[in-house]
Design an enzyme around this catalytic site. Sequence first.
Site, PDB file in Angstrom:
ATOM      1  N   ASN A  13       0.845  -1.114   0.067  1.00 59.56           N
ATOM      2  CA  ASN A  13       0.043   0.110   0.090  1.00 59.56           C
ATOM      3  C   ASN A  13       0.951   1.207   0.102  1.00 59.56           C
ATOM      4  O   ASN A  13       1.323   1.791   1.056  1.00 59.56           O
ATOM      5  CB  ASN A  13      -1.094  -0.064   1.358  1.00 59.56           C
ATOM      6  CG  ASN A  13      -1.813   1.142   1.223  1.00 59.56           C
ATOM      7  OD1 ASN A  13      -1.989   2.050   0.545  1.00 59.56           O
ATOM      8  ND2 ASN A  13      -2.738   1.030   2.215  1.00 59.56           N
ATOM      9  N   ARG A  95      -2.599  -1.345  -3.676  1.00 65.38           N
ATOM     10  CA  ARG A  95      -3.586  -0.819  -3.779  1.00 65.38           C
ATOM     11  C   ARG A  95      -3.416   0.337  -4.589  1.00 65.38           C
ATOM     12  O   ARG A  95      -2.450   1.069  -4.798  1.00 65.38           O
ATOM     13  CB  ARG A  95      -3.849  -0.022  -2.278  1.00 65.38           C
ATOM     14  CG  ARG A  95      -4.707   0.712  -2.238  1.00 65.38           C
ATOM     15  CD  ARG A  95      -4.668   1.665  -0.650  1.00 65.38           C
ATOM     16  NE  ARG A  95      -6.001   2.593  -0.500  1.00 65.38           N
ATOM     17  CZ  ARG A  95      -6.047   3.447   0.122  1.00 65.38           C
ATOM     18  NH1 ARG A  95      -5.193   3.695   1.151  1.00 65.38           N
ATOM     19  NH2 ARG A  95      -7.176   4.415   0.121  1.00 65.38           N
ATOM     20  N   HIS A 186     -11.703   5.315  -0.645  1.00 66.14           N
ATOM     21  CA  HIS A 186     -11.798   4.357   0.600  1.00 66.14           C
ATOM     22  C   HIS A 186     -12.547   3.037   0.217  1.00 66.14           C
ATOM     23  O   HIS A 186     -13.033   2.333   1.216  1.00 66.14           O
ATOM     24  CB  HIS A 186     -12.471   5.146   1.678  1.00 66.14           C
ATOM     25  CG  HIS A 186     -11.708   5.920   2.566  1.00 66.14           C
ATOM     26  ND1 HIS A 186     -12.211   6.881   3.120  1.00 66.14           N
ATOM     27  CD2 HIS A 186     -10.302   6.034   2.637  1.00 66.14           C
ATOM     28  CE1 HIS A 186     -11.251   7.597   3.932  1.00 66.14           C
ATOM     29  NE2 HIS A 186      -9.849   7.073   3.591  1.00 66.14           N
ATOM     30  N   HIS A 214     -15.952   5.384   7.729  1.00 66.41           N
ATOM     31  CA  HIS A 214     -14.293   5.216   7.902  1.00 66.41           C
ATOM     32  C   HIS A 214     -13.903   6.700   8.074  1.00 66.41           C
ATOM     33  O   HIS A 214     -13.661   7.457   7.439  1.00 66.41           O
ATOM     34  CB  HIS A 214     -13.967   4.695   6.634  1.00 66.41           C
ATOM     35  CG  HIS A 214     -12.493   4.682   6.737  1.00 66.41           C
ATOM     36  ND1 HIS A 214     -11.652   3.552   6.209  1.00 66.41           N
ATOM     37  CD2 HIS A 214     -11.311   5.691   6.857  1.00 66.41           C
ATOM     38  CE1 HIS A 214     -10.531   3.670   6.567  1.00 66.41           C
ATOM     39  NE2 HIS A 214     -10.377   4.908   6.691  1.00 66.41           N
ATOM     40  N   GLY A 218      -8.018  10.441   6.214  1.00 67.12           N
ATOM     41  CA  GLY A 218      -9.166  10.762   5.431  1.00 67.12           C
ATOM     42  C   GLY A 218     -10.341   9.984   5.986  1.00 67.12           C
ATOM     43  O   GLY A 218     -10.348   9.189   6.796  1.00 67.12           O
ATOM     44  N   ARG A 247      -8.316  18.020   5.025  1.00 66.86           N
ATOM     45  CA  ARG A 247      -8.778  18.344   3.680  1.00 66.86           C
ATOM     46  C   ARG A 247     -10.164  18.925   4.409  1.00 66.86           C
ATOM     47  O   ARG A 247     -11.016  18.680   5.230  1.00 66.86           O
ATOM     48  CB  ARG A 247      -9.417  17.075   3.129  1.00 66.86           C
ATOM     49  CG  ARG A 247      -8.274  16.775   2.077  1.00 66.86           C
ATOM     50  CD  ARG A 247      -8.298  15.276   1.637  1.00 66.86           C
ATOM     51  NE  ARG A 247      -7.449  14.233   2.053  1.00 66.86           N
ATOM     52  CZ  ARG A 247      -7.717  12.856   1.838  1.00 66.86           C
ATOM     53  NH1 ARG A 247      -8.878  12.589   1.336  1.00 66.86           N
ATOM     54  NH2 ARG A 247      -6.884  12.100   2.312  1.00 66.86           N
ATOM     55  N   ARG A 291      -6.578  13.249  18.026  1.00 65.66           N
ATOM     56  CA  ARG A 291      -6.427  13.193  19.440  1.00 65.66           C
ATOM     57  C   ARG A 291      -6.402  14.459  20.294  1.00 65.66           C
ATOM     58  O   ARG A 291      -6.932  14.579  21.370  1.00 65.66           O
ATOM     59  CB  ARG A 291      -5.314  12.207  19.781  1.00 65.66           C
ATOM     60  CG  ARG A 291      -5.675  10.804  19.466  1.00 65.66           C
ATOM     61  CD  ARG A 291      -4.449  10.079  19.435  1.00 65.66           C
ATOM     62  NE  ARG A 291      -3.617  10.234  18.171  1.00 65.66           N
ATOM     63  CZ  ARG A 291      -2.694   9.392  17.737  1.00 65.66           C
ATOM     64  NH1 ARG A 291      -2.626   8.177  18.364  1.00 65.66           N
ATOM     65  NH2 ARG A 291      -1.995   9.676  16.731  1.00 65.66           N
ATOM     66  N   ASN A 341     -11.525   4.351  17.618  1.00 68.24           N
ATOM     67  CA  ASN A 341     -11.041   4.806  18.855  1.00 68.24           C
ATOM     68  C   ASN A 341     -11.618   6.246  19.617  1.00 68.24           C
ATOM     69  O   ASN A 341     -11.503   6.157  20.870  1.00 68.24           O
ATOM     70  CB  ASN A 341      -9.615   5.233  18.598  1.00 68.24           C
ATOM     71  CG  ASN A 341      -8.921   4.034  18.429  1.00 68.24           C
ATOM     72  OD1 ASN A 341      -8.618   3.009  19.122  1.00 68.24           O
ATOM     73  ND2 ASN A 341      -8.153   4.139  17.342  1.00 68.24           N
ATOM     74  N   GLU A 391      -7.537  -3.342   5.035  1.00 65.14           N
ATOM     75  CA  GLU A 391      -7.370  -3.105   3.851  1.00 65.14           C
ATOM     76  C   GLU A 391      -6.378  -4.137   2.947  1.00 65.14           C
ATOM     77  O   GLU A 391      -6.679  -4.664   2.024  1.00 65.14           O
ATOM     78  CB  GLU A 391      -6.953  -1.591   3.240  1.00 65.14           C
ATOM     79  CG  GLU A 391      -8.052  -0.516   3.578  1.00 65.14           C
ATOM     80  CD  GLU A 391      -7.663   0.848   3.691  1.00 65.14           C
ATOM     81  OE1 GLU A 391      -6.608   1.054   4.562  1.00 65.14           O
ATOM     82  OE2 GLU A 391      -8.057   1.576   3.231  1.00 65.14           O
TER      83      GLU A 391
END
Length: 404
Positions: A13, A95, A186, A214, A218, A247, A291, A341, A391
């Site tokens: 990936n 990927r 995604h 997700h 991103g 973004r 976080r 999380n 993934e």
Amino acid sequence: MDYMSQKLVFVINSGSSSLKFSLIDSKNYKKCLTGIIECLNLLNTNVSWKSKDVCIKNFYLKSYMNHEEAIRFILTEIIQKKMNVVNDIVSIGHRVVHGGEKMKSSAIINKMIIDNIKELFCFSPLHNPVNLLGIESAIKQFPSLRRKNVAVFDTSFYQKLPECTYLYGIPYIFYKKYGIRRYGAHGISHSYIMKKSAEIMRKDLKSINIISCHLGNGASVSVIKNGVCLDTSMGLTPLEGLIMGTRSGDIDPSIIFYLYEKVKMSIKEIKNLLNKKSGILGLSENTSDFRNSEKKYFFNKKAKRTVDIFVYRLVKYISSYFFLIAKKIDALVFTGGIGQNSVLVRELAVLKLSSLGFKLSKKFNNENGLKNNFRISTEKSIPILVISTDEELEIANETVRLIK
Ligand code: AMP
């Protein structure tokens, strides 16, 4: 070595500054090796990896290591010298973020596939070029597996989007002539989440109905009806939709004209602003690391504002997708670094969704669903799940399917 008799899939990936890799047994799909090389083409390129016997964290390699050197390092220093399983690798899965309209499903890589990936650089400038670097480096380092490289596209999952969700409200000719439409992203992760949810809910894949969130650096939401994705929040590129690490997600396009005409920013500067300086980073005026905002939510105004806007946009998407599957919904699923999380994000979001029939169990939410078979909802609620996305496993699955 334990792995000697296995047939292994090497999964790559490849991102702009990092390269994730794993070796997966093609029979039982167990992971024999997982790792990441970070800070590619930057100071202090380092590697972390884990196999059955070894666990290495942030080991300094050199500065400015490129993709080809990275794959050579993984091959010679880890797979060959430490694990001695080079000859057990039978295929390589990659990927690839953008496959456009032509790449309807995963494909064995040949010249035509490579040309297609190149053609789509314009729609995925941050991802497709580095995905291709990974492919070309792997072909060079594993010449005997030349015809055993498989590209797994994030966009394939969205091939059945209805016209009403993939077309923008601009003249139709721009779709026909330039391919301007919503492609989603995604997809590999949402596809894994769909399959895992079906397994958890004991439903046939053809009848599974979920909303999959997700939420990572991103972030995107997809709604799946009877195993088919009907709508997703990312568009022509992964810039549309939710607030993300750096973004902006959805904005009024007129902001771009204003920044260009009145603020005198160049197109390159605006592109950089919306892709790399907005989202969590821009709103918190601190960092893209979620976080940080979460920790300060109850006593810092900027942190509260950031989390609240992130959650509001998320709820707006979930509730607008809800009507597509309504009473048939099997589960609302959270995944990605934040989704898996952040107890706070799930709590704030589900509270706003309570009128639709969602209710969290405080205890199970605090445990991230780990002690309750992925569930974080109460008995009476529509099921809410937290699933760790994988993934790499999805790519390995596709690679084995095609090489067979
Ligand atoms: P990903 O792109 O899936 O690796 O997710 C990265 C994002 O997840 C970053 O914004 C992290 O700050 C966020 N993240 C990771 N761990 C946590 C956590 N315990 N609580 C909240 N956010 C987290």
